[in-house]
Enzyme design. Structure first.
Site, PDB file in Angstrom:
ATOM      1  CG  ASP A  52      -2.022  -1.024   1.148  1.00  0.00           C
ATOM      2  OD1 ASP A  52      -2.393  -1.401   0.022  1.00  0.00           O
ATOM      3  OD2 ASP A  52      -2.512  -1.448   2.216  1.00  0.00           O
ATOM      4  CE1 TYR A 111       4.198  -6.860   3.619  1.00  0.00           C
ATOM      5  CE2 TYR A 111       3.522  -9.148   3.902  1.00  0.00           C
ATOM      6  CZ  TYR A 111       3.524  -7.983   3.164  1.00  0.00           C
ATOM      7  OH  TYR A 111       2.859  -7.929   1.966  1.00  0.00           O
TER       8      TYR A 111
END
Length: 259
Positions: A52, A111
């Site tokens: 994003d 992540y």
């Protein structure tokens, strides 16, 4: 047409995310424009994950199909030349089979999320960490994180616009550690799964931050998970502390993976 895998690193701040968007800068758009400079024509690349706005890449992986049978090193050098001055780098490239796919061949994604704990503005890490002014209880956050491990319905921790067919995912790792960064003490979250829901990691971190302050107990995380209700989630933290750190495949793809 030979297919090439690309390991991509990027600073997410100037981009509206990975995915190409009309009238908005994107990482995908920057790489496709660089590809058009070395092989004229339209190019479409596929990525392991679509990050994003503001989210960074340390080990994003994409693939492209080209006309020329490039030497992988020369391909990465040529792309890096044409990517300037965008904060995007091709850190490795490899020739792969035609059926290999950056997204669908992946078996895990990792992540990293960084929280910086200091009151003074973060001049060097601005845009690369979520900065908070208070200390956090790492042990309590790890206890809360442990409630999320395994196979669950993660409806509570996915965005309302998530397009995944099912909210059920298996979380393999959610490790919380305190480290001393160059700008001050940080809390790092290491998160690993085969795939993730939209905003899942940021929802985890925002919720666990509440545990770290004492506003939530670790058991509250379990109750939120069991609620299967987005309203039960804690705050969703900002994207600029999040990094797609690594994408795993059944066999090593890049020479740097074999070291």
């Amino acid at each position: 047409m030979p297919r090439f895998a690309l390991k991509v690193e990027y600073h997410g701040k100037p981009f509206a995310g990975w995915q190409r968007q009309k009238d908005q800068p994107s990482v995908q758009g920057a790489i496709e424009a660089a590809l058009a400079r070395i092989e004229p024509g339209e190019h479409t690349i596929a990525a392991a994950g679509r990050t994003d706005t503001g989210v960074h890449g340390l080990g994003q992986v994409a693939h492209c199909d080209l006309e020329k049978n490039w030497d992988p090193f020369r391909l990465s050098e040529a792309l890096n030349y044409h990517l300037k001055p965008a904060p995007v780098a091709i850190v490795d490239a490899a020739l792969v089979d035609d059926e290999w796919h950056a997204r669908f061949s992946a078996v895990e994604r990792q992540y990293l999320f960084r929280i910086l704990m200091r009151r003074a503005p973060a001049t060097h890490d601005e845009g690369q960490v979520w900065q908070i002014k208070h200390d956090l209880d790492v042990a309590a956050m790890q206890a809360g994180a442990n409630m999320l491990l395994g196979n669950h319905d993660f409806t509570t921790f996915r965005s309302s616009i998530c397009q995944a067919a099912s909210p059920v995912k298996t979380l393999d790792e959610l490790r919380v550690e305190r480290v001393q960064g160059l700008s001050g003490p940080e809390v790092h979250f290491h998160v690993r799964a085969r795939s993730f829901l939209h905003n899942q990691v940021r929802s985890f971190v925002g919720t666990l931050e509440r545990v770290g302050t004492g506003a939530w107990s670790p058991e509250d995380v379990k109750h939120a998970l069991e609620a299967k209700d987005r309203a039960a989630c804690g705050p969703v933290c900002p994207g600029h502390g999040l990094y797609l750190a690594r994408v795993g495949y059944p066999d090593p793809v890049f020479s740097s993976d074999r070291v």
